[in-house]
Design an enzyme around this catalytic site. Structure first.
Site, PDB file in Angstrom:
ATOM      1  N   ARG A 180       6.601   8.349   9.889  1.00  0.00           N
ATOM      2  CA  ARG A 180       5.375   9.065  10.227  1.00  0.00           C
ATOM      3  C   ARG A 180       4.933   8.746  11.654  1.00  0.00           C
ATOM      4  O   ARG A 180       5.279   7.717  12.210  1.00  0.00           O
ATOM      5  CB  ARG A 180       4.261   8.690   9.254  1.00  0.00           C
ATOM      6  CG  ARG A 180       4.416   9.245   7.850  1.00  0.00           C
ATOM      7  CD  ARG A 180       3.191   8.936   7.015  1.00  0.00           C
ATOM      8  NE  ARG A 180       2.947   7.502   6.905  1.00  0.00           N
ATOM      9  CZ  ARG A 180       2.032   6.837   7.592  1.00  0.00           C
ATOM     10  NH1 ARG A 180       1.262   7.480   8.472  1.00  0.00           N
ATOM     11  NH2 ARG A 180       1.870   5.534   7.424  1.00  0.00           N
ATOM     12  N   LYS A 216       2.267  14.111   3.150  1.00  0.00           N
ATOM     13  CA  LYS A 216       1.095  13.298   3.463  1.00  0.00           C
ATOM     14  C   LYS A 216      -0.053  14.145   4.012  1.00  0.00           C
ATOM     15  O   LYS A 216      -1.217  13.764   3.880  1.00  0.00           O
ATOM     16  CB  LYS A 216       1.471  12.198   4.452  1.00  0.00           C
ATOM     17  CG  LYS A 216       2.341  11.108   3.850  1.00  0.00           C
ATOM     18  CD  LYS A 216       1.709  10.473   2.601  1.00  0.00           C
ATOM     19  CE  LYS A 216       2.531   9.308   2.084  1.00  0.00           C
ATOM     20  NZ  LYS A 216       1.999   8.787   0.786  1.00  0.00           N
ATOM     21  N   HIS A 229      -3.408   6.234  -3.304  1.00  0.00           N
ATOM     22  CA  HIS A 229      -2.029   6.028  -2.847  1.00  0.00           C
ATOM     23  C   HIS A 229      -1.422   4.986  -3.771  1.00  0.00           C
ATOM     24  O   HIS A 229      -1.457   3.788  -3.502  1.00  0.00           O
ATOM     25  CB  HIS A 229      -2.026   5.556  -1.396  1.00  0.00           C
ATOM     26  CG  HIS A 229      -0.669   5.424  -0.812  1.00  0.00           C
ATOM     27  ND1 HIS A 229      -0.351   4.481   0.137  1.00  0.00           N
ATOM     28  CD2 HIS A 229       0.475   6.115  -1.036  1.00  0.00           C
ATOM     29  CE1 HIS A 229       0.923   4.587   0.473  1.00  0.00           C
ATOM     30  NE2 HIS A 229       1.439   5.575  -0.230  1.00  0.00           N
ATOM     31  N   SER A 284       4.084   0.516   1.972  1.00  0.00           N
ATOM     32  CA  SER A 284       5.537   0.604   2.033  1.00  0.00           C
ATOM     33  C   SER A 284       6.159  -0.794   2.062  1.00  0.00           C
ATOM     34  O   SER A 284       5.721  -1.662   2.818  1.00  0.00           O
ATOM     35  CB  SER A 284       5.950   1.385   3.278  1.00  0.00           C
ATOM     36  OG  SER A 284       7.343   1.480   3.370  1.00  0.00           O
ATOM     37  N   LYS A 306       6.053  -0.701  -4.768  1.00  0.00           N
ATOM     38  CA  LYS A 306       5.271   0.242  -5.580  1.00  0.00           C
ATOM     39  C   LYS A 306       6.166   1.195  -6.378  1.00  0.00           C
ATOM     40  O   LYS A 306       5.989   1.372  -7.588  1.00  0.00           O
ATOM     41  CB  LYS A 306       4.329   1.021  -4.656  1.00  0.00           C
ATOM     42  CG  LYS A 306       3.539   2.145  -5.279  1.00  0.00           C
ATOM     43  CD  LYS A 306       2.460   2.636  -4.339  1.00  0.00           C
ATOM     44  CE  LYS A 306       3.009   3.112  -3.016  1.00  0.00           C
ATOM     45  NZ  LYS A 306       3.751   4.380  -3.119  1.00  0.00           N
ATOM     46  N   THR A 307       7.123   1.809  -5.698  1.00  0.00           N
ATOM     47  CA  THR A 307       8.011   2.761  -6.365  1.00  0.00           C
ATOM     48  C   THR A 307       8.969   2.040  -7.309  1.00  0.00           C
ATOM     49  O   THR A 307       9.177   2.461  -8.463  1.00  0.00           O
ATOM     50  CB  THR A 307       8.804   3.566  -5.324  1.00  0.00           C
ATOM     51  OG1 THR A 307       7.886   4.327  -4.530  1.00  0.00           O
ATOM     52  CG2 THR A 307       9.779   4.510  -5.987  1.00  0.00           C
ATOM     53  N   ASP A 365       3.704   7.922  -6.146  1.00  0.00           N
ATOM     54  CA  ASP A 365       3.073   7.761  -4.830  1.00  0.00           C
ATOM     55  C   ASP A 365       1.619   8.202  -4.731  1.00  0.00           C
ATOM     56  O   ASP A 365       0.839   7.537  -4.079  1.00  0.00           O
ATOM     57  CB  ASP A 365       3.898   8.514  -3.788  1.00  0.00           C
ATOM     58  CG  ASP A 365       3.531   8.134  -2.363  1.00  0.00           C
ATOM     59  OD1 ASP A 365       3.394   6.929  -2.089  1.00  0.00           O
ATOM     60  OD2 ASP A 365       3.387   9.030  -1.525  1.00  0.00           O
ATOM     61  N   ARG A 386      15.231   7.520   3.381  1.00  0.00           N
ATOM     62  CA  ARG A 386      14.423   8.088   2.301  1.00  0.00           C
ATOM     63  C   ARG A 386      15.221   9.031   1.416  1.00  0.00           C
ATOM     64  O   ARG A 386      16.178   9.670   1.859  1.00  0.00           O
ATOM     65  CB  ARG A 386      13.252   8.873   2.893  1.00  0.00           C
ATOM     66  CG  ARG A 386      12.201   8.026   3.582  1.00  0.00           C
ATOM     67  CD  ARG A 386      11.204   7.497   2.603  1.00  0.00           C
ATOM     68  NE  ARG A 386      10.225   6.607   3.219  1.00  0.00           N
ATOM     69  CZ  ARG A 386       9.145   6.159   2.599  1.00  0.00           C
ATOM     70  NH1 ARG A 386       8.895   6.531   1.357  1.00  0.00           N
ATOM     71  NH2 ARG A 386       8.307   5.349   3.212  1.00  0.00           N
TER      72      ARG A 386
END
Length: 535
Positions: free
Chosen positions: A61, A202, A221, A239, A243-244, A258, A324
């Site tokens: 990003r 996003k 988030h 990140s 989390k994932t 997410d 990704r």
């Protein structure tokens, strides 16, 4: 202009000021977008069927290139500053005019879809891209519109995405040729100068972060999953915190990885896809995500491929650490069919503390939950970004500062209200280092972290004996099933106890310095639990 596709909307591109283009490819399905992407040289097929693409110079990003148009309908609601940089209406109009001129004569891909799994709240969106693979990304990440939907669809928000078109900083007031601009009044998003697909998802997340709080809904988030008994857990984290990975548990149903909302009817996904980091993915520790890298419909960004046999090299970070995978949520075997769940029983806030100071697990009071939500702490590791030689603290408020149009206390107040209303418990879990900072200690084993989460979700820690951490004031369980007791107290894992004390003083000072910006806006109860520099 020639228009083709299975579902051509009667609400045409001329409604967006787009005219004199080449071909308009409307709502192409996944196989057709694959064909177009490969035919146009936008990507290659890897062994197993994934589409591999490159994003060029921008592999992540561009938060410093994000702007919100300063216009009357939203002006007084925006948290202006480094996160939400203003762009004037005349600057926006000029940028938009040149962008429309750039699109003339070009082929465009149009995807009509929805954000938000809750039918009562779904947001119709239109994503217009100059590449097939970015249109496929939108199809992966959002909910498809049916033929009947499309006949009546009028997008609430439209994205025009043209990565080969660049802003002119001297004219447009941008920092560079990259721009992500949201005009809440016109309900229009312009993205240019970057091929990183995450900007698409996003930007819609930012829109929902603006729209939903006024309806009493907390946009988050976070990832979310649900146990066999219907118990919902949500996982906040920046990140690299897990989390994932940690929410993809084969014993639980994945609601999403997410972005979610929490409202009167419970938790619901904003998306119908996942966008996971895949650098050095472990097929044993992360089997569900690993399997998606070898599936048709998956898009792999900046992942290296052996060209002789088209097999993936997931350990290769020569292009970026931020490799990704975008894939439909249905690629996860135990994914939710509805994208919805009840009110969360447990809230898990994840941090990756590279300084080796924070306990691996602790329980938070509601006030501490609001404090750590506003803090949004993790650490950036050496080597993950150019120029980063030592671990650096990262405070991203609400675990998603770049996507918050409103002031962070709006979201923190909603979190506190919902926690109190539904008696949700909150836990802070450190997936970072133990026994010393990065380079000295060792990263906490993922098996131990999973054991802590299992204990939380099963309720086995609800009444466990605890001690109060001397640096952060949080309550640390004295024992946890399947976790060595000695790692629960971070100081005991350091051979150099004085070194630990120095590191703790340094980190608590950083917490206090960061929180100073919020102290005047929070209540006395939250102020009372704020971390103070250790003596």
């Amino acid at each position: 202009m020639q228009e083709v596709g299975p579902f051509v909307s009667p609400y045409g591109l001329d409604n967006h000021g787009i005219r004199n283009i080449g071909m308009a490819f409307w709502n192409f399905p996944t196989p057709a977008l694959y064909e177009q992407a490969v035919r146009r040289g936008e990507g290659i097929l890897a062994h197993g069927g994934a589409l591999v693409t490159r994003t060029g110079h921008h592999t992540g990003r561009s938060p410093n290139d994000r702007f919100v148009v300063d216009e009357p309908s939203s002006r007084d609601q925006i948290w202006w500053g480094d996160i939400n940089r203003p762009m004037s209406e005349p600057q926006f109009e000029e940028l938009h005019r040149r962008m429309l001129a750039y699109l003339q004569g070009r082929d465009l891909f149009v995807q009509d879809c929805y954000a938000v799994a809750d039918p009562a709240l779904r947001l119709p969106i239109r994503v217009i891209t100059e590449t097939a693979w970015h249109n496929l990304f939108a199809r992966n990440m959002f909910f498809w519109a049916t033929r009947q939907d499309i006949e009546n669809l009028r997008p609430d928000f439209t994205i025009i995405h043209a990565p080969r078109f660049h802003a002119v900083p001297e004219t447009d007031g941008t920092r560079s040729g990259v721009f992500i601009v949201v005009h809440f009044g016109k309900r229009l998003i312009l993205i240019g100068g970057t091929s990183y697909a995450g900007e698409i998802k996003k930007s819609i997340f930012s829109v929902l972060n603006y729209l939903l709080p006024s309806q009493g809904i907390l946009p988050m988030h976070c990832s979310a999953n649900e146990g066999p008994e219907g118990d919902v857990a949500i996982f906040f984290g920046l990140s690299g915190t897990g989390k994932t990975t940690l929410s993809a548990d084969k014993s639980r149903t994945l609601i999403g990885d997410d972005e979610h909302g929490w409202g009167p009817n419970g938790v619901f996904n904003f998306e119908d896809g996942c966008y996971a980091k895949v650098i050095r993915l472990d097929p044993e520790a992360e089997p569900e995500i690993y399997s998606t890298t070898k599936r048709f419909a998956t898009i792999l960004e900046n992942v290296m491929v052996h060209m002789d046999d088209r097999r993936l090299e997931l350990d290769d970070d020569s292009l970026t650490e931020n490799t990704r995978a975008s894939y439909p949520l249905s690629h996860i075997p135990n994914a939710s069919r509805t994208g919805r769940g009840g009110h969360p029983k447990n809230i898990i806030m994840l941090t990756c503390d590279a300084f080796g100071v924070m306990p691996p697990i602790s329980r938070l009071t509601p006030e501490q939950a609001m404090y750590h939500f506003l803090s949004g702490y993790t650490a950036k590791l050496a080597g993950t970004e150019r120029g980063v030689k030592e671990p650096q603290e990262v405070f991203s408020t609400c675990f998603g500062a770049p996507f918050l149009p409103r002031h962070p206390t709006v979201y923190a107040d909603l979190l506190g209200k919902l926690m109190a209303e539904h008696q949700a418990k909150c836990w802070l879990i450190n997936t970072g280092w133990s026994g010393g900072r990065v380079g000295v200690g060792e990263r906490i084993r993922i098996g131990h972290t999973r054991a802590m989460i299992r204990a939380v979700l099963s309720g086995r820690l609800d009444d466990a004996p605890v001690r109060q951490d001397g640096n952060f004031g949080v309550l640390v369980p004295e024992s946890c099933p399947d976790v060595p007791a000695e790692i629960l107290d971070p100081r005991t894992t350091w051979a150099d106890k004085a070194g630990y004390d120095d590191a703790a003083r340094d980190l608590t000072r950083r917490f206090a310095t960061n929180f100073a910006q919020f102290e005047s806006a929070v209540n006395d109860e939250v102020k009372a639990v704020a971390v103070r520099p250790a003596s």
